[in-house]
Scaffold this motif. Sequence first.
Motif, PDB file in Angstrom:
ATOM      1  N   TYR A 135       0.833  -1.208   0.000  1.00  0.00           N
ATOM      2  CA  TYR A 135       0.000   0.000   0.000  1.00  0.00           C
ATOM      3  C   TYR A 135       0.866   1.255   0.000  1.00  0.00           C
ATOM      4  O   TYR A 135       0.669   2.165  -0.810  1.00  0.00           O
ATOM      5  N   PHE A 136       1.834   1.327   0.909  1.00  0.00           N
ATOM      6  CA  PHE A 136       2.637   2.536   0.993  1.00  0.00           C
ATOM      7  C   PHE A 136       3.547   2.735  -0.215  1.00  0.00           C
ATOM      8  O   PHE A 136       3.714   3.857  -0.684  1.00  0.00           O
ATOM      9  N   VAL A 137       4.117   1.677  -0.742  1.00  0.00           N
ATOM     10  CA  VAL A 137       4.982   1.815  -1.921  1.00  0.00           C
ATOM     11  C   VAL A 137       4.170   2.288  -3.126  1.00  0.00           C
ATOM     12  O   VAL A 137       4.563   3.220  -3.829  1.00  0.00           O
ATOM     13  N   THR A 138       3.023   1.650  -3.367  1.00  0.00           N
ATOM     14  CA  THR A 138       2.202   2.056  -4.520  1.00  0.00           C
ATOM     15  C   THR A 138       1.621   3.448  -4.326  1.00  0.00           C
ATOM     16  O   THR A 138       1.507   4.209  -5.283  1.00  0.00           O
ATOM     17  N   HIS A 139       1.286   3.788  -3.103  1.00  0.00           N
ATOM     18  CA  HIS A 139       0.758   5.133  -2.846  1.00  0.00           C
ATOM     19  C   HIS A 139       1.840   6.192  -3.070  1.00  0.00           C
ATOM     20  O   HIS A 139       1.560   7.257  -3.639  1.00  0.00           O
ATOM     21  N   LEU A 140       3.050   5.914  -2.647  1.00  0.00           N
ATOM     22  CA  LEU A 140       4.148   6.857  -2.881  1.00  0.00           C
ATOM     23  C   LEU A 140       4.474   6.991  -4.369  1.00  0.00           C
ATOM     24  O   LEU A 140       4.755   8.097  -4.853  1.00  0.00           O
ATOM     25  N   LEU A 141       4.431   5.884  -5.100  1.00  0.00           N
ATOM     26  CA  LEU A 141       4.668   5.954  -6.544  1.00  0.00           C
ATOM     27  C   LEU A 141       3.576   6.757  -7.249  1.00  0.00           C
ATOM     28  O   LEU A 141       3.863   7.546  -8.151  1.00  0.00           O
ATOM     29  N   THR A 142       2.332   6.576  -6.828  1.00  0.00           N
ATOM     30  CA  THR A 142       1.235   7.352  -7.399  1.00  0.00           C
ATOM     31  C   THR A 142       1.400   8.832  -7.095  1.00  0.00           C
ATOM     32  O   THR A 142       1.206   9.683  -7.971  1.00  0.00           O
ATOM     33  N   LEU A 143       1.775   9.144  -5.862  1.00  0.00           N
ATOM     34  CA  LEU A 143       1.993  10.541  -5.484  1.00  0.00           C
ATOM     35  C   LEU A 143       3.151  11.145  -6.273  1.00  0.00           C
ATOM     36  O   LEU A 143       3.057  12.284  -6.763  1.00  0.00           O
ATOM     37  N   ALA A 144       4.249  10.399  -6.431  1.00  0.00           N
ATOM     38  CA  ALA A 144       5.389  10.891  -7.209  1.00  0.00           C
ATOM     39  C   ALA A 144       4.989  11.132  -8.665  1.00  0.00           C
ATOM     40  O   ALA A 144       5.393  12.120  -9.280  1.00  0.00           O
ATOM     41  N   PHE A 145       4.181  10.237  -9.214  1.00  0.00           N
ATOM     42  CA  PHE A 145       3.692  10.409 -10.581  1.00  0.00           C
ATOM     43  C   PHE A 145       2.876  11.693 -10.710  1.00  0.00           C
ATOM     44  O   PHE A 145       3.069  12.481 -11.645  1.00  0.00           O
ATOM     45  N   MET A 146       1.984  11.931  -9.761  1.00  0.00           N
ATOM     46  CA  MET A 146       1.133  13.126  -9.813  1.00  0.00           C
ATOM     47  C   MET A 146       1.969  14.405  -9.698  1.00  0.00           C
ATOM     48  O   MET A 146       1.725  15.381 -10.406  1.00  0.00           O
ATOM     49  N   VAL A 147       2.966  14.390  -8.829  1.00  0.00           N
ATOM     50  CA  VAL A 147       3.827  15.565  -8.663  1.00  0.00           C
ATOM     51  C   VAL A 147       4.644  15.810  -9.932  1.00  0.00           C
ATOM     52  O   VAL A 147       4.789  16.954 -10.377  1.00  0.00           O
ATOM     53  N   CYS A 148       5.171  14.755 -10.535  1.00  0.00           N
ATOM     54  CA  CYS A 148       5.958  14.903 -11.766  1.00  0.00           C
ATOM     55  C   CYS A 148       5.110  15.432 -12.916  1.00  0.00           C
ATOM     56  O   CYS A 148       5.547  16.301 -13.671  1.00  0.00           O
ATOM     57  N   VAL A 149       3.892  14.930 -13.049  1.00  0.00           N
ATOM     58  CA  VAL A 149       3.015  15.399 -14.137  1.00  0.00           C
ATOM     59  C   VAL A 149       2.642  16.850 -13.919  1.00  0.00           C
ATOM     60  O   VAL A 149       2.678  17.659 -14.839  1.00  0.00           O
ATOM     61  N   LYS A 150       2.317  17.203 -12.697  1.00  0.00           N
ATOM     62  CA  LYS A 150       1.956  18.601 -12.391  1.00  0.00           C
ATOM     63  C   LYS A 150       3.156  19.513 -12.618  1.00  0.00           C
ATOM     64  O   LYS A 150       3.013  20.594 -13.190  1.00  0.00           O
ATOM     65  N   GLY A 151       4.338  19.097 -12.191  1.00  0.00           N
ATOM     66  CA  GLY A 151       5.535  19.900 -12.385  1.00  0.00           C
ATOM     67  C   GLY A 151       5.899  20.053 -13.853  1.00  0.00           C
ATOM     68  O   GLY A 151       6.371  21.108 -14.291  1.00  0.00           O
ATOM     69  N   TYR A 152       5.671  19.018 -14.643  1.00  0.00           N
ATOM     70  CA  TYR A 152       5.967  19.059 -16.078  1.00  0.00           C
ATOM     71  C   TYR A 152       5.034  20.028 -16.804  1.00  0.00           C
ATOM     72  O   TYR A 152       5.426  20.710 -17.738  1.00  0.00           O
ATOM     73  N   ASN A 153       3.776  20.090 -16.392  1.00  0.00           N
ATOM     74  CA  ASN A 153       2.805  20.943 -17.057  1.00  0.00           C
ATOM     75  C   ASN A 153       2.826  22.386 -16.591  1.00  0.00           C
ATOM     76  O   ASN A 153       2.119  23.214 -17.145  1.00  0.00           O
ATOM     77  N   ILE A 154       3.585  22.703 -15.572  1.00  0.00           N
ATOM     78  CA  ILE A 154       3.681  24.096 -15.116  1.00  0.00           C
ATOM     79  C   ILE A 154       4.660  24.809 -15.940  1.00  0.00           C
ATOM     80  O   ILE A 154       5.056  25.253 -16.720  1.00  0.00           O
TER      81      ILE A 154
END
Length: 138
Positions: free
Chosen positions: A119-138
Amino acid sequence: YIVITVFMILLNIFFHIHYYNYLNRKVAHYAIGMYVLSLLCSLKVFLCNPGIPNTRSNEVAQLDEEDKEFCDKCHVWLDSRKFFLHCRQCGCCIEDIENHSAFFGKCVGKGNFWSYNIYFVTHLLTLAFMVCVKGYNI
């Protein structure tokens, strides 16, 4: 747990609706799958027995006297060859206890240890993905 889980589901839905057109479809589907795996593991941690010993089991009754141990706090006989620890928050003994999770409101032990870690590993990977996508689109 339920309120935070519903909030995280809504956050992921809104995120993927908003950024779905900007992402590679394969990457978006992997991210959604990762979050679904995280959600399923969190449900398993929340619903599974963390390792509370079965007091009706005949396994402990059939053991020799030196292989038994009595817990004064929860009044059960335990197999002394296994690792049990009494949790003050839950009020019971847990086999192979890792910790008491305030998020889930229960202990993490033998029964839900791997689901907790996945749970924690997949949740952290999902969070990292969301941060990277948001950072890329800014």
